[in-house]
Design a protein around this motif. Structure first.
Motif, short mmCIF file in Angstrom:
data_model
loop_
_atom_site.label_atom_id
_atom_site.label_comp_id
_atom_site.label_asym_id
_atom_site.label_seq_id
_atom_site.Cartn_x
_atom_site.Cartn_y
_atom_site.Cartn_z
N GLY A 1 -7.10 -4.89 -2.27
CA GLY A 1 -5.99 -3.96 -2.50
C GLY A 1 -6.21 -2.58 -1.96
O GLY A 1 -5.38 -1.69 -2.18
N THR A 2 -7.33 -2.34 -1.23
CA THR A 2 -7.59 -1.04 -0.62
C THR A 2 -7.05 -1.00 0.80
O THR A 2 -6.42 -1.94 1.27
CB THR A 2 -9.10 -0.76 -0.61
OG1 THR A 2 -9.75 -1.72 0.24
CG2 THR A 2 -9.67 -0.88 -2.03
N ASP A 3 -7.34 0.12 1.50
CA ASP A 3 -6.84 0.26 2.87
C ASP A 3 -7.73 -0.40 3.91
O ASP A 3 -7.45 -0.35 5.10
CB ASP A 3 -6.64 1.74 3.22
CG ASP A 3 -7.94 2.54 3.17
OD1 ASP A 3 -9.03 1.95 2.98
OD2 ASP A 3 -7.86 3.78 3.32
N GLY A 4 -8.81 -1.02 3.49
CA GLY A 4 -9.66 -1.77 4.40
C GLY A 4 -10.73 -0.96 5.10
O GLY A 4 -11.68 -1.53 5.64
N GLY A 5 -10.58 0.36 5.14
CA GLY A 5 -11.59 1.20 5.78
C GLY A 5 -11.79 0.86 7.25
O GLY A 5 -10.88 0.38 7.93
N PRO A 6 -13.00 1.07 7.77
CA PRO A 6 -13.27 0.80 9.19
C PRO A 6 -13.16 -0.68 9.55
O PRO A 6 -12.93 -1.01 10.71
CB PRO A 6 -14.70 1.32 9.39
CG PRO A 6 -15.30 1.32 8.02
CD PRO A 6 -14.19 1.64 7.08
N TRP A 7 -13.34 -1.57 8.57
CA TRP A 7 -13.24 -3.00 8.87
C TRP A 7 -11.84 -3.39 9.28
O TRP A 7 -11.64 -4.33 10.06
CB TRP A 7 -13.69 -3.83 7.67
CG TRP A 7 -15.16 -3.74 7.43
CD1 TRP A 7 -15.79 -3.13 6.38
CD2 TRP A 7 -16.19 -4.27 8.26
NE1 TRP A 7 -17.15 -3.25 6.51
CE2 TRP A 7 -17.43 -3.95 7.66
CE3 TRP A 7 -16.19 -4.99 9.46
CZ2 TRP A 7 -18.65 -4.32 8.22
CZ3 TRP A 7 -17.41 -5.35 10.03
CH2 TRP A 7 -18.62 -5.03 9.41
N LEU A 8 -10.83 -2.67 8.77
CA LEU A 8 -9.46 -2.94 9.19
C LEU A 8 -9.29 -2.61 10.67
O LEU A 8 -8.64 -3.35 11.42
CB LEU A 8 -8.48 -2.14 8.35
CG LEU A 8 -7.00 -2.31 8.74
CD1 LEU A 8 -6.56 -3.75 8.59
CD2 LEU A 8 -6.11 -1.38 7.91
N LEU B 1 0.81 -1.22 0.00
CA LEU B 1 0.00 0.00 0.00
C LEU B 1 0.84 1.27 0.00
O LEU B 1 0.30 2.36 -0.16
CB LEU B 1 -0.94 -0.01 1.22
CG LEU B 1 -1.95 -1.15 1.28
CD1 LEU B 1 -2.84 -1.02 2.52
CD2 LEU B 1 -2.80 -1.21 0.02
N GLY B 2 2.14 1.13 0.20
CA GLY B 2 3.03 2.29 0.12
C GLY B 2 2.98 3.21 1.32
O GLY B 2 3.33 4.39 1.22
N TYR B 3 2.59 2.71 2.49
CA TYR B 3 2.55 3.54 3.69
C TYR B 3 3.98 3.91 4.10
O TYR B 3 4.92 3.13 3.93
CB TYR B 3 1.90 2.80 4.85
CG TYR B 3 0.40 2.66 4.76
CD1 TYR B 3 -0.30 3.01 3.61
CD2 TYR B 3 -0.32 2.17 5.84
CE1 TYR B 3 -1.68 2.87 3.53
CE2 TYR B 3 -1.70 2.03 5.79
CZ TYR B 3 -2.37 2.37 4.63
OH TYR B 3 -3.73 2.23 4.57
N SER B 4 4.11 5.08 4.71
CA SER B 4 5.37 5.46 5.32
C SER B 4 5.57 4.66 6.60
O SER B 4 4.60 4.12 7.15
CB SER B 4 5.37 6.95 5.65
OG SER B 4 4.41 7.22 6.67
N PRO B 5 6.79 4.57 7.10
CA PRO B 5 6.99 3.86 8.37
C PRO B 5 6.14 4.42 9.50
O PRO B 5 5.63 3.66 10.33
CB PRO B 5 8.49 4.05 8.64
CG PRO B 5 9.11 4.19 7.29
CD PRO B 5 8.08 4.96 6.49
#
Length: 226
Positions: A117-124, A59-63
């Motif tokens: 492939g998304t950020d999962g939203g509130p379910w994450l 997902l390309g998140y920063s640390p």
């Protein structure tokens, strides 16, 4: 480990001072507790490692953002660990198998939330919170109960055995489930979709590990384990 156990047992028989007293290892329930703690921490370490690979590589998140993503897991683990004893006594008898079950559901839910492939939203958020709470229920009560059952003079030895089991579990979990993730991703994480697929495979393996924890928690007698 076998050589270490043999040496320590022989040392105790000769009247020496073993690093770990054999009677601690033979304490009722101790071998089974060691297995369950190692299994729970293996799932914990493997889940966090695979998730880190996914959110940063896929997902390309920063640390920083990746680290903050796991705040719900840490908070849930801490809150449960500090408050599980407030539960009614009849509930405390089932909190360990009851912890592995929500952990398994949370692993599956997290994998499904991120599978597209998304950020999962509130379910994450729900999945991460559930995994932290479930694994804490599987770990904290077991650690407390086992330390309460050994002799006072053996408490330090017992604590060392259980904490070592937890650390080894974390190490094994990172190695095993990290290998599952990287194997499913063909050793690379070129896209969010490929990374999400690899995470899903890993989460399925984690569900299996958590369900093994449920079975181990329900075991009352397995040969000489008790």
């Amino acid at each position: 480990m076998a050589l270490f156990a043999a040496y320590e047992t022989g040392l105790a028989r000769r009247g020496g001072a073993p690093l770990i007293s054999p009677r601690v290892v033979r304490a009722p329930g101790m071998p089974l507790a060691v297995i369950r703690i190692a299994l729970g921490m293996a799932a914990n370490g493997g889940f966090l490692f695979a998730m880190t690979l996914h959110v940063q590589g896929g997902l390309g998140y920063s640390p920083r953002r990746a680290g903050l993503t796991f705040v719900p897991t840490a908070v849930a683990f801490g809150v449960v660990g500090l408050n599980w004893q407030r539960l009614p006594g009849r509930w405390q008898a089932v909190v360990v198998p009851g912890g592995f079950l929500p952990a398994a559901a949370s692993f599956a839910g997290t994998g499904l939330a991120l599978r597209d492939g998304t950020d999962g939203g509130p379910w994450l958020l729900v999945g991460l919170t559930g995994s932290g709470a479930g694994l804490s229920f599987a770990y904290s009560p077991l650690l407390t109960r086992m330390l309460a059952t050994v002799r006072q003079q053996d408490a330090a030895n017992a604590g060392g055995v259980l904490v070592t089991a937890a650390q080894l579990g974390l190490l094994i979990g990172v190695a095993v489930f990290g290998a599952v993730f990287l194997g499913a991703a063909d050793g690379t994480v070129p896209s969010a979709g490929n990374s999400a697929d690899a995470l899903w495979v890993t989460c399925v393996a984690l569900v299996g590990a958590a369900l093994c924890g449920v079975l181990m928690s329900l075991v009352r007698r397995v040969g000489n384990l008790r």
